[in-house]
Design an enzyme around this catalytic site. Structure first.
Site, PDB file in Angstrom:
ATOM      1  N   CYS A  51       0.816  -1.363  -0.151  1.00 38.18           N
ATOM      2  CA  CYS A  51       0.132  -0.115   0.390  1.00 38.18           C
ATOM      3  C   CYS A  51      -0.212   1.632   0.159  1.00 38.18           C
ATOM      4  CB  CYS A  51      -1.124   0.004   1.073  1.00 38.18           C
ATOM      5  SG  CYS A  51      -0.419   0.050   2.787  1.00 38.18           S
ATOM      6  N   ALA A 194     -19.035   0.869  22.802  1.00 34.17           N
ATOM      7  CA  ALA A 194     -19.141   0.468  21.668  1.00 34.17           C
ATOM      8  C   ALA A 194     -18.903   0.681  20.494  1.00 34.17           C
ATOM      9  CB  ALA A 194     -20.689  -0.247  21.632  1.00 34.17           C
TER      10      ALA A 194
END
Length: 436
Positions: A51, A194
């Protein structure tokens, strides 16, 4: 080493979009890699695509010059990918030959040229590229040996320096701290939150222990349930319940957006006391402001890492990595010298064999001529002694021109050896029996 080269682009020279355009397609056939080498005039070829870089390492049978190299490489890549692979313009490409190309390879595989200096992935990516080239029949000569030396150097830098031992990213620091603790702790993991950072924390737990029990506590139950939906060893818990009655765990990771501390010193002490005697409680608080009372870090058998502390540790590690760079660069130069000696010995071997054969043949002709003339009176025993003497002298005398040849090649280039070999076989057009 003179005929080794590299053409490439990296995060230093072009944006990521240009790198993506220059990369070979994922389904590029290996036989096309062989054809690319043939069309571009390479005897050996390794393609390295990540990359952050796209590079073609090669070796030519003859010296290759930049302009024709880029012309043939561009045209070949366009033909073999139906225009899918587009190299950046010439000014954005780097082209190195000889020692400079090898030094570049050494620095790349050792992560000295990486966006994150010392990162571990590039060595594995280079080994994979080398293996593909090897399986395609594109290696087996000097470039192959050069890559092996590069891997040896990468291992030396990894084991002899501090370059790769000090994480410089927050994620890597958390991962290392977490994995070291999970290796000795038997307790569950409690994650407060979360969001994306909590999801990343769960992924880090799984890379360290795929079946460790994890509890996710969040204000919005639906988000917590979504986070653990595909994880058979994770469950959810109401955030307020987890705060008021913390479950028995060995690790707490807090990454909520709460503006107040979720667990105070006493509750942390309560969690710790539920552990097996001698077990430590690890608390990683990545929230800002802190989700955990900072004073809890002073409790016995509690290790608390806050985000400020981890950022400070990452910066210290980054500075220490930079301090190691000088030592690493010296190892690069040392390995370059070792490779150069190996390649000279490799190039010199055919010349040594040819020269020794020539000396032995001349000694044999001279001895036989003498046996038919002035030494014709010698018996078998004396003749064998003369033959042994002549062979011994030939072996010793051949070292003189070899030493001179090696010195000339070392101070100039291996082309001296090539010229010498042509002189031995008469391919330079010089007739040793002719006289002006």
């Amino acid at each position: 080493m003179d005929r080794i080269g590299v053409v490439g682009a990296s995060y230093r020279t072009v944006p990521v979009e240009a790198l993506a355009a220059a990369a070979l397609p994922g389904d590029f056939p290996r036989e096309n890699l062989v054809e690319l080498a043939r069309l571009a005039g390479f005897s050996e070829l390794v393609y390295l695509g990540t990359c952050n870089r796209v590079e073609f390492y090669f070796r030519g049978d003859t010296r290759i010059h930049t302009n024709p190299l880029l012309f043939h490489l561009r045209r070949s890549l366009t033909d073999l990918t139906d225009g899918g692979c587009q190299l950046p313009h010439d000014d954005a490409l780097y082209v190195h030959f000889g020692r400079s190309a090898v030094r570049h390879l050494f620095r790349v595989t050792s992560a000295l040229d990486s966006m994150m200096v010392g990162e571990a992935q590039i060595a594995g990516q280079a080994k994979e590229a080398h293996e593909i080239a090897h399986q395609s029949g594109l290696l087996g000569g000097i470039l192959d040996q050069t890559f092996h030396e590069a891997f040896h150097l990468a291992k030396r830098i990894r084991t002899e320096t501090e370059l790769t031992r000090r994480p410089v990213s927050l994620v890597t620091l958390v991962e290392r701290t977490l994995h070291e603790h999970l290796a000795t702790s038997e307790g569950q993991v409690l994650i407060f939150g979360a969001g994306e950072m909590a999801r990343q924390a769960l992924r880090l737990v799984r890379t360290g222990d795929s079946d460790r029990r994890v509890i996710v506590a969040n204000r919005t139950p639906a988000r917590a349930l979504e986070m653990v939906a595909d994880d058979a060893y994770a469950e959810t818990m109401d955030l307020q319940e987890a705060i008021e009655t913390p479950p028995a765990v060995g690790t707490i990771i807090a990454v909520t957006s709460s503006h107040e501390a979720l667990l105070d010193r006493q509750r942390i002490a309560t969690v710790r006391d539920r552990l097996t005697e001698g077990q430590e409680l690890l608390v990683i608080d990545l929230a800002m402001p802190p989700n955990i009372d900072p004073s809890a870090g002073a409790l016995p058998r509690v290790t608390l890492h806050g985000i400020d502390e981890m950022h400070e540790a990452a910066e210290i590690n980054r500075q220490r990595r930079l301090e190691e760079m000088d030592r690493c660069e010296k190892l690069v130069e040392h390995q370059l010298g070792i490779l150069r000696r190996h390649l000279f010995d490799r190039a010199l071997s055919p010349a040594a064999r040819s020269l020794q054969k020539s000396y032995m043949e001349m000694a044999d002709r001279a001895v036989r001529h003498s046996f038919s003339k002035d030494l014709s009176h010698l018996g078998d025993g004396d003749r064998k002694a003369v033959e042994r003497l002549a062979k011994g002298m030939a072996k010793r005398m051949v070292q003189v021109p070899l030493k001179g040849l090696k010195g000339a090649a070392w101070h100039h280039s291996s082309a001296v050896i090539d010229g010498f070999m042509k002189g031995l076989d008469g391919s330079n057009g010089f007739d040793e029996d002719s006289e002006e």
